[in-house]
Structure formats: C-alpha cells, structure tokens
Design an enzyme around this catalytic site. Structure first.
Site, PDB file in Angstrom:
ATOM      1  N   TRP A 186       0.850  -1.535   0.087  1.00  0.00           N
ATOM      2  CA  TRP A 186       0.297  -0.190   0.169  1.00  0.00           C
ATOM      3  C   TRP A 186       1.125   1.292  -0.061  1.00  0.00           C
ATOM      4  O   TRP A 186       2.045   1.127   0.446  1.00  0.00           O
ATOM      5  CB  TRP A 186      -0.494   0.260   1.025  1.00  0.00           C
ATOM      6  CG  TRP A 186      -1.507   0.957   1.566  1.00  0.00           C
ATOM      7  CD1 TRP A 186      -2.857   1.633   0.486  1.00  0.00           C
ATOM      8  CD2 TRP A 186      -1.183   2.298   1.995  1.00  0.00           C
ATOM      9  NE1 TRP A 186      -2.867   3.058   1.050  1.00  0.00           N
ATOM     10  CE2 TRP A 186      -2.367   3.839   2.077  1.00  0.00           C
ATOM     11  CE3 TRP A 186      -0.358   2.737   3.237  1.00  0.00           C
ATOM     12  CZ2 TRP A 186      -2.373   4.723   2.548  1.00  0.00           C
ATOM     13  CZ3 TRP A 186      -0.165   4.139   3.995  1.00  0.00           C
ATOM     14  CH2 TRP A 186      -1.123   4.599   3.744  1.00  0.00           C
ATOM     15  N   GLU A 225      -3.242  -3.239  -2.338  1.00  0.00           N
ATOM     16  CA  GLU A 225      -4.520  -2.465  -2.082  1.00  0.00           C
ATOM     17  C   GLU A 225      -4.806  -0.880  -1.669  1.00  0.00           C
ATOM     18  O   GLU A 225      -3.407   0.078  -2.171  1.00  0.00           O
ATOM     19  CB  GLU A 225      -4.096  -2.228  -0.197  1.00  0.00           C
ATOM     20  CG  GLU A 225      -5.055  -1.202   0.881  1.00  0.00           C
ATOM     21  CD  GLU A 225      -4.790  -1.637   2.149  1.00  0.00           C
ATOM     22  OE1 GLU A 225      -3.056  -1.767   2.399  1.00  0.00           O
ATOM     23  OE2 GLU A 225      -5.389  -1.249   3.483  1.00  0.00           O
ATOM     24  N   LYS A 227      -7.098   2.516  -1.744  1.00  0.00           N
ATOM     25  CA  LYS A 227      -7.680   3.875  -0.770  1.00  0.00           C
ATOM     26  C   LYS A 227      -8.193   4.477  -1.289  1.00  0.00           C
ATOM     27  O   LYS A 227      -8.212   5.312  -2.503  1.00  0.00           O
ATOM     28  CB  LYS A 227      -7.034   3.919   0.451  1.00  0.00           C
ATOM     29  CG  LYS A 227      -7.323   5.093   0.848  1.00  0.00           C
ATOM     30  CD  LYS A 227      -6.005   5.626   2.551  1.00  0.00           C
ATOM     31  CE  LYS A 227      -6.625   5.666   3.379  1.00  0.00           C
ATOM     32  NZ  LYS A 227      -5.717   5.599   4.442  1.00  0.00           N
ATOM     33  N   ASP A 258      -9.354  -3.591   1.943  1.00  0.00           N
ATOM     34  CA  ASP A 258      -9.623  -2.693   3.385  1.00  0.00           C
ATOM     35  C   ASP A 258     -10.861  -2.072   4.377  1.00  0.00           C
ATOM     36  O   ASP A 258     -11.250  -0.740   2.964  1.00  0.00           O
ATOM     37  CB  ASP A 258      -8.408  -2.085   3.886  1.00  0.00           C
ATOM     38  CG  ASP A 258      -7.700  -1.162   4.811  1.00  0.00           C
ATOM     39  OD1 ASP A 258      -9.171  -1.172   5.417  1.00  0.00           O
ATOM     40  OD2 ASP A 258      -6.761  -0.773   5.323  1.00  0.00           O
ATOM     41  N   HIS A 261     -11.287   1.771   2.327  1.00  0.00           N
ATOM     42  CA  HIS A 261     -10.844   2.214   2.196  1.00  0.00           C
ATOM     43  C   HIS A 261     -11.648   2.578   0.804  1.00  0.00           C
ATOM     44  O   HIS A 261     -11.442   2.885  -0.447  1.00  0.00           O
ATOM     45  CB  HIS A 261      -9.647   1.654   1.300  1.00  0.00           C
ATOM     46  CG  HIS A 261      -8.154   1.577   2.222  1.00  0.00           C
ATOM     47  ND1 HIS A 261      -7.396   1.377   1.984  1.00  0.00           N
ATOM     48  CD2 HIS A 261      -8.735   2.180   3.390  1.00  0.00           C
ATOM     49  CE1 HIS A 261      -6.101   1.596   2.679  1.00  0.00           C
ATOM     50  NE2 HIS A 261      -7.402   1.776   4.557  1.00  0.00           N
ATOM     51  N   HIS A 285      -7.889  -6.512   4.765  1.00  0.00           N
ATOM     52  CA  HIS A 285      -7.739  -5.577   6.175  1.00  0.00           C
ATOM     53  C   HIS A 285      -9.409  -5.508   6.786  1.00  0.00           C
ATOM     54  O   HIS A 285      -9.718  -3.983   6.148  1.00  0.00           O
ATOM     55  CB  HIS A 285      -6.898  -4.562   5.407  1.00  0.00           C
ATOM     56  CG  HIS A 285      -6.076  -4.983   5.436  1.00  0.00           C
ATOM     57  ND1 HIS A 285      -4.711  -4.020   5.062  1.00  0.00           N
ATOM     58  CD2 HIS A 285      -4.823  -5.882   5.727  1.00  0.00           C
ATOM     59  CE1 HIS A 285      -3.530  -4.148   5.354  1.00  0.00           C
ATOM     60  NE2 HIS A 285      -3.374  -5.475   5.371  1.00  0.00           N
ATOM     61  N   ASP A 293     -11.872   6.396   6.396  1.00  0.00           N
ATOM     62  CA  ASP A 293     -11.145   5.152   6.943  1.00  0.00           C
ATOM     63  C   ASP A 293      -9.891   5.725   8.736  1.00  0.00           C
ATOM     64  O   ASP A 293      -9.055   5.916   9.153  1.00  0.00           O
ATOM     65  CB  ASP A 293      -9.841   5.380   5.911  1.00  0.00           C
ATOM     66  CG  ASP A 293      -8.845   4.358   6.709  1.00  0.00           C
ATOM     67  OD1 ASP A 293      -8.581   3.148   7.188  1.00  0.00           O
ATOM     68  OD2 ASP A 293      -7.482   4.292   6.066  1.00  0.00           O
ATOM     69  N   ASP A 295      -9.817   3.958  11.451  1.00  0.00           N
ATOM     70  CA  ASP A 295      -9.237   2.552  11.843  1.00  0.00           C
ATOM     71  C   ASP A 295      -9.743   2.506  13.114  1.00  0.00           C
ATOM     72  O   ASP A 295      -8.998   2.358  14.358  1.00  0.00           O
ATOM     73  CB  ASP A 295      -8.651   2.828  11.906  1.00  0.00           C
ATOM     74  CG  ASP A 295      -7.296   2.554  10.402  1.00  0.00           C
ATOM     75  OD1 ASP A 295      -7.772   1.709   9.389  1.00  0.00           O
ATOM     76  OD2 ASP A 295      -7.021   4.277   9.708  1.00  0.00           O
ATOM     77  N   ASP A 325      -6.476  -4.822  10.714  1.00  0.00           N
ATOM     78  CA  ASP A 325      -6.334  -3.519  10.250  1.00  0.00           C
ATOM     79  C   ASP A 325      -6.679  -1.922  11.300  1.00  0.00           C
ATOM     80  O   ASP A 325      -7.230  -1.314  10.212  1.00  0.00           O
ATOM     81  CB  ASP A 325      -6.031  -2.896   8.837  1.00  0.00           C
ATOM     82  CG  ASP A 325      -5.122  -1.516   8.427  1.00  0.00           C
ATOM     83  OD1 ASP A 325      -4.126  -1.317   9.286  1.00  0.00           O
ATOM     84  OD2 ASP A 325      -4.874  -1.489   7.378  1.00  0.00           O
TER      85      ASP A 325
HETATM   86  C1  LIG Z   1      -0.772   1.064   8.632  1.00  0.00           C
HETATM   87  C2  LIG Z   1      -1.488   1.197   7.350  1.00  0.00           C
HETATM   88  O1  LIG Z   1      -2.511   1.393   7.891  1.00  0.00           O
HETATM   89  C3  LIG Z   1      -1.559  -0.184   6.352  1.00  0.00           C
HETATM   90  O2  LIG Z   1      -0.512  -0.492   5.827  1.00  0.00           O
HETATM   91  C4  LIG Z   1      -2.173   0.025   5.514  1.00  0.00           C
HETATM   92  O3  LIG Z   1      -2.842  -1.199   5.663  1.00  0.00           O
HETATM   93  C5  LIG Z   1      -3.625   1.070   5.315  1.00  0.00           C
HETATM   94  O4  LIG Z   1      -5.108   0.926   5.524  1.00  0.00           O
HETATM   95  C6  LIG Z   1      -3.523   2.593   4.726  1.00  0.00           C
HETATM   96  O5  LIG Z   1      -4.453   3.155   5.018  1.00  0.00           O
HETATM   97 MN   LIG Z   2      -5.325  -1.636   5.197  1.00  0.00          MN
END
Ligand SMILES: C[C@H](O)[C@H](O)[C@@H](O)C(=O)CO
Ligand SMILES: [Mn+2]
Length: 418
Positions: A186, A225, A227, A258, A261, A285, A293, A295, A325
């Site tokens: 990514w 990956e 986004k 992901d 994303h 992910h 995003d 997380d 992730d």
């Molecule tokens: C740490 C990162 O979030 C990850 O590697 C990557 O997969 C990602 O999702 C970035 O948004």
């Molecule tokens: Mn990711």
C-alpha cells in the site's frame, strides 16, 4: 461461566442447528482453520522502531493517548503474546517493515535486509505464529505525497528498491515458515488538491509495480491495496480501486480489500464474488471506518457480517486471507486486539453457521418470503453458545472473562511503561 453450563448451552445449540441441516462440529473444525493475521501496529500506534521523522505520515493518523503503548521490540512482542492468549485458535502476525529488529542501527528503507527480520522469524516459530509482511512508504523523510509514483527518479527508485527488498524479506519468511508469507503493498501516493496529471502518476505507479514484481518468488504472495483517499491527500489517489483491480486482474495478483478504504455507502462484501472471478486470492484488512478510514476497532457489525457471509457463500474460504487493520490509541491496546479479533471470529462463525442449503433451496424454488424469514431467524439462532464452546475448547476465557485478564496485564505491565 461454569464449563457445565457452556457445554449444556452448546448441546442445545447443536440440536437447533442440526434441525436446519447445519453441523456445528464441522463448523468448529472450520473455525480452528480460520487464522487472523494480527497487525503488529496496534501495539504502538504505527510508530515502529526507526524514528526517522518522529511522526506518522502518509494520510493516516492515530488518535488518542491511552497510556502503555509498546515502546520497543520486546514490548511489542510481549503485548502480542498477551493478546493472542485471549483469542481462540492459532493466528499469524502481520509486520510492517518499520518493525525490523534494527538493534539501534539506522537502517534506511533502501538498505533493509532479511537479517533485520531474522529474530522475528525465530520468534514466530517459537510462538507458533506465521508471518505476513508490508512495505512501508509512510513516515519517512522521502515519503512526501508521492513515493512509487514520484516523477523524481531518485525518490521513485528509492521506493522501488525498498519494495523489492521487502519482497525478498517476505520470501525468506515464507521459506522459513514453510507457508507463503503474504506481502501487502500500500502506498499513500496522492494529491491534496486537484491534479491535471492523473494519467502521468498512474503510468509511473504501473511502471514501478512492473519493476518490483519482475522477480518471481515461490514462498511469498503479493497483494496490492487501494484506498479512496488519505488525510491531506483528499483530491486524488494514484492507487485507486480501479487502478489496482485492473492491475491485479491483468497480472494475476491478489487484491487487498481494506474495509476502511471505500466510499461509506459502498459494499465491500459485494466485491468478493466479483473480484474472485478475476484475481487469484483476496487479502482482507478488517477495520471499522467511522465516516472515513478512521481505523476504529472491528466489531460484529453488519458490513463485517456481510463480508464474511459472502466469502462463505462464494465457497472461497481457501482463497481469502484475513488481516486486521485498525489502530486505536484511545483505549487499552491489548483489549483492542482481543475485541477486534473475537468480533471477526464471531462474524466468520455466524457465516459458517448459516443454513445455506435451505436458503438456496428456497431461492431456487422462488420462495422469497421463506428465504427472507429464515435469514431473519438465523440472526437469533444460538451462535454465541457455539462461540463459547470454541473458546472453551481452545482454553481461552469465555465471554467477558477476558476483560479482567486485560485489566490485570495493564496493572502488572502496561501501566508501568513511562
Ligand atoms: C498501517 C496502514 O494503515 C496499513 O498498512 C495500510 O494497509 C492502510 O490501510 C493505510 O490506510
Ligand atoms: Mn489497510
């Protein structure tokens, strides 16, 4: 909870599911084979052991300042061992390049070698965790807004070299563990404001990927990956979903999906059956986007349930890999691993327990009401009794009992970190 109670509840659940043609013992065996790839970066808020820029860049951010983050390789390892002791089953570890065992040495990204991961390979063997890997394009003085798509040949070549070296490291990991190491690629490349050079950057990224993937390996697998956007890079992402999907289909590469994303109303679950017709395998992910995003820690929500159901319905259990992730710095970080991992497992368990044969029979017979009714009823079937039994058989705390374990570890270990 008493063992006897758990067994009793399971026996009842077993009968309820059997009435619908679902064999819970078979499902429990399948669950034993469902391995999550735990992302090492939840331990320390995606900082790693390089400390070149001092801050996280590349359009990603951790928020929160909960005490006790892991500060070095020993603490990262200890926290992962603790988290894994509270998650049933056997799992993998997903490492980013910045988590190499650099032993205090400044190793730039275009200099990294397999030897920097030798101790991780040993550790993985000792702790029964196979390794996956990621190149790291963010948090570096040369990260900027563009890495593999940078028109500056010096910078682009630096990142090409980095990514090639990461693939060589993944190959060593795969060889040592007798099982392919999955390496995710990514890059954050994009633009804050509009660009009139979209094609140019995508041509550069394509060329970089072609160079990177020119070497063929037997013990690692590549996944790419996409986004939708990164923070500060809102107007344009070089590695968009269309870009990587086309690249993967043309070059027989795995796609990483992901769940944070995509556009908020886009269904990631719906992509599974479409993509698997054209790409060999998928890496997930699993995250929880809140508005973007963000997380957040994975929970047993509808998008994740749908995603796992689609994998099971597509008969694709052996073609999908399951990474987590997310990185939440606002709560106990070990707790975050355990909650997210157990939630992902519950989603998979519910997907495996679906009375699919009956549902498909209804659908084939045009019985729309019956299909809808059974889908609704299935939501309330006693799947949690099966999950409890799964925990019990794996000698990990059942139900909320893990909360006390995490609190004790905080008291004994993480709260003592400066
Ligand atoms: C740490 C990162 O979030 C990850 O590697 C990557 O997969 C990602 O999702 C970035 O948004
Ligand atoms: Mn990711």
């Amino acid at each position: 909870m008493k063992e006897e109670m758990i067994n009793k509840a399971y026996e009842i659940a077993k009968e309820r599911y059997a009435e619908l043609g679902v064999d819970t013992e078979k499902v429990l065996n399948q669950m034993q084979d469902f391995h999550l790839s735990l992302h090492c970066w939840q331990t320390d808020d995606v900082i790693g052991f390089e400390n070149l820029t001092g801050s996280l860049s590349g359009g990603i951010a951790t928020t929160g300042n909960y005490p006790g983050r892991a500060r070095n390789i020993d603490e990262v390892r200890a926290d992962i061992i603790k988290a894994k002791s509270l998650i049933p089953g056997t799992h993998r570890l997903n490492l980013h390049e910045i988590y190499g065992d650099f032993k205090g040495e400044a190793v730039d990204r275009d200099q990294v070698e397999p030897k920097h991961f030798a101790s991780w390979i040993e550790w993985g063997k000792e702790n029964n965790m196979k390794l996956d890997f990621n190149s790291t394009s963010f948090s570096h003085p040369k990260s900027g807004n563009l890495s593999l798509a940078n028109p500056d040949e010096g910078i682009r070549n630096f990142w090409i070299e980095h990514t090639k070296r990461c693939r060589a490291i993944a190959e060593e990991m795969g060889k040592a563990q007798g099982d392919p190491c999955i390496m995710n690629l990514w890059v954050h490349d994009g633009s804050k404001d509009m660009t009139v050079n979209k094609l140019k950057y995508r041509e550069l990224l394509k060329d970089s990927l072609d160079q990177i993937f020119a070497t063929k390996y037997d013990n690692m697998k590549d996944c790419i990956e996409s986004k939708v956007f990164g923070i500060g890079l809102e107007s344009y992402t070089v590695g968009s979903n269309d870009f990587y999907t086309s690249y993967a289909a043309q070059n027989n590469k795995m796609i990483t999906l992901d769940t944070g994303h995509f556009h908020p109303t886009e269904s990631v679950a719906d992509k599974v059956s479409a993509m698997l017709l054209y790409v060999p395998e998928l890496m997930l992910h699993v995250s929880r986007p809140i508005r973007w995003d963000s997380d957040h820690v994975t929970i047993m929500d509808d998008p994740t349930l749908d995603l796992f159901s689609e994998i099971v319905r597509a008969g694709a259990l052996d073609r999908v890999h399951y990474g987590l992730d997310y990185f939440d710095a606002s709560i106990n970080r070990i707790g975050a691993y355990v909650v997210g991992s157990r939630a992902a497992q519950k989603c998979m368990l519910r997907a495996l327990l679906e009375p699919l044969a009956t549902l498909r029979k209804y659908e084939d017979e045009g019985k729309g009401f019956e299909r809808l009714a059974l889908l609704e009823e299935a939501k309330a079937l006693p799947w949690n009794a099966v999950y409890d039994e799964f925990c019990l058989r794996n000698n990990v705390p059942v139900g909320q009992a893990f909360i006390a374990d995490v609190e004790q570890y905080e008291k004994d270990v993480t709260s003592k970190r400066g």
